[in-house]
Design an enzyme around this catalytic site. Sequence first.
Site, mmCIF file in Angstrom:
data_model
loop_
_atom_site.group_PDB
_atom_site.id
_atom_site.type_symbol
_atom_site.label_atom_id
_atom_site.label_comp_id
_atom_site.label_asym_id
_atom_site.label_seq_id
_atom_site.Cartn_x
_atom_site.Cartn_y
_atom_site.Cartn_z
ATOM 1 N N THR A 122 19.247 -17.540 -1.218
ATOM 2 C CA THR A 122 20.221 -17.316 -2.286
ATOM 3 C C THR A 122 21.430 -18.243 -2.172
ATOM 4 O O THR A 122 21.806 -18.643 -1.055
ATOM 5 C CB THR A 122 20.700 -15.849 -2.227
ATOM 6 O OG1 THR A 122 21.886 -15.703 -2.993
ATOM 7 C CG2 THR A 122 21.033 -15.413 -0.799
ATOM 8 N N GLU A 124 24.269 -17.226 -2.401
ATOM 9 C CA GLU A 124 25.367 -16.438 -1.827
ATOM 10 C C GLU A 124 25.672 -16.865 -0.394
ATOM 11 O O GLU A 124 26.733 -16.551 0.135
ATOM 12 C CB GLU A 124 25.046 -14.941 -1.906
ATOM 13 C CG GLU A 124 24.780 -14.534 -3.339
ATOM 14 C CD GLU A 124 24.861 -13.046 -3.618
ATOM 15 O OE1 GLU A 124 25.478 -12.315 -2.844
ATOM 16 O OE2 GLU A 124 24.302 -12.648 -4.659
HETATM 17 P P1 NAD Z 1 14.115 -6.807 -4.914
HETATM 18 O O1 NAD Z 1 15.046 -5.938 -4.139
HETATM 19 O O2 NAD Z 1 13.864 -6.529 -6.344
HETATM 20 O O3 NAD Z 1 12.672 -6.802 -4.199
HETATM 21 C C1 NAD Z 1 12.517 -6.856 -2.821
HETATM 22 C C2 NAD Z 1 11.080 -6.451 -2.483
HETATM 23 O O4 NAD Z 1 10.905 -6.559 -1.058
HETATM 24 C C3 NAD Z 1 10.739 -5.014 -2.862
HETATM 25 O O5 NAD Z 1 9.476 -4.962 -3.491
HETATM 26 C C4 NAD Z 1 10.713 -4.276 -1.533
HETATM 27 O O6 NAD Z 1 9.805 -3.183 -1.512
HETATM 28 C C5 NAD Z 1 10.257 -5.389 -0.594
HETATM 29 N N1 NAD Z 1 10.679 -5.136 0.784
HETATM 30 C C6 NAD Z 1 11.926 -4.787 1.214
HETATM 31 N N2 NAD Z 1 11.900 -4.597 2.545
HETATM 32 C C7 NAD Z 1 10.637 -4.878 2.962
HETATM 33 C C8 NAD Z 1 9.996 -4.881 4.234
HETATM 34 N N3 NAD Z 1 10.662 -4.566 5.351
HETATM 35 N N4 NAD Z 1 8.701 -5.225 4.296
HETATM 36 C C9 NAD Z 1 8.008 -5.542 3.173
HETATM 37 N N5 NAD Z 1 8.553 -5.536 1.947
HETATM 38 C C10 NAD Z 1 9.856 -5.211 1.842
HETATM 39 O O7 NAD Z 1 14.645 -8.287 -4.681
HETATM 40 P P2 NAD Z 1 14.592 -9.553 -5.652
HETATM 41 O O8 NAD Z 1 15.785 -9.550 -6.502
HETATM 42 O O9 NAD Z 1 13.250 -9.631 -6.263
HETATM 43 O O10 NAD Z 1 14.776 -10.718 -4.579
HETATM 44 C C11 NAD Z 1 13.645 -11.294 -3.944
HETATM 45 C C12 NAD Z 1 14.117 -12.382 -2.989
HETATM 46 O O11 NAD Z 1 14.846 -13.373 -3.700
HETATM 47 C C13 NAD Z 1 15.046 -11.870 -1.881
HETATM 48 O O12 NAD Z 1 14.734 -12.552 -0.697
HETATM 49 C C14 NAD Z 1 16.430 -12.255 -2.371
HETATM 50 O O13 NAD Z 1 17.318 -12.467 -1.289
HETATM 51 C C15 NAD Z 1 16.128 -13.555 -3.109
HETATM 52 N N6 NAD Z 1 17.042 -13.887 -4.202
HETATM 53 C C16 NAD Z 1 17.331 -12.971 -5.171
HETATM 54 C C17 NAD Z 1 18.178 -13.326 -6.218
HETATM 55 C C18 NAD Z 1 18.508 -12.367 -7.347
HETATM 56 O O14 NAD Z 1 19.347 -12.685 -8.201
HETATM 57 N N7 NAD Z 1 17.869 -11.203 -7.431
HETATM 58 C C19 NAD Z 1 18.740 -14.604 -6.260
HETATM 59 C C20 NAD Z 1 18.423 -15.516 -5.250
HETATM 60 C C21 NAD Z 1 17.565 -15.149 -4.232
HETATM 61 P P1 TYD Z 2 25.043 -8.206 -8.805
HETATM 62 O O1 TYD Z 2 24.091 -8.113 -9.949
HETATM 63 O O2 TYD Z 2 25.118 -7.062 -7.840
HETATM 64 O O3 TYD Z 2 24.720 -9.570 -8.057
HETATM 65 P P2 TYD Z 2 25.542 -10.314 -6.870
HETATM 66 O O4 TYD Z 2 26.622 -9.448 -6.377
HETATM 67 O O5 TYD Z 2 24.466 -10.503 -5.861
HETATM 68 O O6 TYD Z 2 26.037 -11.578 -7.471
HETATM 69 O O7 TYD Z 2 26.501 -8.422 -9.368
HETATM 70 C C1 TYD Z 2 26.800 -9.534 -10.210
HETATM 71 C C2 TYD Z 2 28.273 -9.481 -10.507
HETATM 72 O O8 TYD Z 2 28.552 -8.308 -11.285
HETATM 73 C C3 TYD Z 2 29.154 -9.372 -9.269
HETATM 74 O O9 TYD Z 2 30.372 -10.095 -9.510
HETATM 75 C C4 TYD Z 2 29.468 -7.887 -9.173
HETATM 76 C C5 TYD Z 2 29.507 -7.466 -10.631
HETATM 77 N N1 TYD Z 2 29.107 -6.060 -10.907
HETATM 78 C C6 TYD Z 2 29.941 -5.236 -11.649
HETATM 79 O O10 TYD Z 2 31.028 -5.639 -12.114
HETATM 80 N N2 TYD Z 2 29.528 -3.941 -11.877
HETATM 81 C C7 TYD Z 2 28.357 -3.460 -11.392
HETATM 82 O O11 TYD Z 2 28.056 -2.257 -11.608
HETATM 83 C C8 TYD Z 2 27.508 -4.335 -10.637
HETATM 84 C C9 TYD Z 2 26.205 -3.838 -10.089
HETATM 85 C C10 TYD Z 2 27.922 -5.631 -10.426
#
Ligand code: NAD
Ligand code: TYD
Length: 336
Positions: A122, A124
């Site tokens: 990420t 982040e």
């Molecule tokens: P999510 O929370 O929706 O999904 C995570 C999945 O991992 C779930 O299906 C959960 O059951 C599984 N999981 C958690 N712990 C586990 C374990 N110990 N063993 C096996 N499976 C396990 O997350 P997401 O938003 O789909 O993110 C997926 C990946 O992408 C993560 O590595 C996250 O850091 C990265 N990522 C997410 C974002 C975003 O905006 N959501 C952005 C950049 C990177």
């Molecule tokens: P989020 O979707 O949790 O992603 P991340 O913190 O990983 O970037 O949050 C996106 C932005 O929205 C972040 O600045 C926090 C804000 N936010 C709110 O203002 N209210 C909410 O209820 C949530 C979940 C996030």
Amino acid sequence: MKLLVTGGAGFIGSNFVRYFMGRHESAVVTLDALTYAGNLANLEPVLKNHRHTFVKGDICDPAAVDAAMAGADAVIHFAAESHVDRSIENAGVFLQTNVLGTGVLLEAARRHNIKKFVHVSTDEVYGSIAEGYSGESSHLHPNSPYAASKASSDLLALSYHATFGLPVVVTRCSNNFGPYQFPEKLIPLFITNALEDKPLPIYGDGLYVRDWIYVDDHCAAVEKVLFAGREGEVYNIGGTKDRTNLSITDLILQKLGKPQSLKKNVQDRLGHDRRYAIDSAKIESELGWRPAFTFDEAMEKTIGWYLENREWWGAIKSGEYRAYYEKHYARRLAES
Ligand code: NAD
Ligand code: TYD
């Protein structure tokens, strides 16, 4: 080719499995522990496909990982605890899954002679930047336990390339949105709350900035990295769509025809990063990837999906997540 996808029942992982299986004849094994964020319904379209195998298992369990990785050529590692707010409340499971679980996978990848290990991370990890864009060689400055656990796992993955020659590539993507995103993240929470005429809890002044990317664009970038990403490298994946949380909130209310009165400024997140912005020039010039969707198109598709899939998110919001939501937001909303 046989692919092991960890975390494939989550938001991005399940979008990737469906995306990849629709474009390639490869066999795919999904390994997922089905935590609160994992949902077999996300994989419904591929569950009966003979090329797909679902394995319920924890990436921290070496035996489960060994069995799932047998015969795989490549690993796409999505499994993680992914929500910043939860990491502030309970960091332990983030260290367990994101750091130690990644370590278990890397060890297994060595034993199984894996040809490509894509570690999905990420933006982040770069932390908040007031201006400009973080590049792949920018300092890592993670501020939440979530971001710190991801930065740790990135470094661990890269160390397995430097030390053992494991063919690791790390991707760092910005904030994803799209179908099947668990309704605790900003965009799906606000769409579904607005549809239920519930308040939209805006942390602090709402002027926090994130770069947003449609999940299909992220999947396409991971596919490029799988086939052509250089080992030992990091690739940023960004949508170049910097937006404040308030502007996204306004767009959701306007698209759904809901009143401004649903907006509620609530207590801020601890250690809240002001702005994330990344430079994706490397993946664009090296691998020819570019986001295909504009922010507006992607929001249109996403809102449409949540409108058509009330059953999916209704089940989540009325299930065990409800207690978490009420606990997490009750005080914030009461004090607003
Ligand atoms: P999510 O929370 O929706 O999904 C995570 C999945 O991992 C779930 O299906 C959960 O059951 C599984 N999981 C958690 N712990 C586990 C374990 N110990 N063993 C096996 N499976 C396990 O997350 P997401 O938003 O789909 O993110 C997926 C990946 O992408 C993560 O590595 C996250 O850091 C990265 N990522 C997410 C974002 C975003 O905006 N959501 C952005 C950049 C990177
Ligand atoms: P989020 O979707 O949790 O992603 P991340 O913190 O990983 O970037 O949050 C996106 C932005 O929205 C972040 O600045 C926090 C804000 N936010 C709110 O203002 N209210 C909410 O209820 C949530 C979940 C996030």
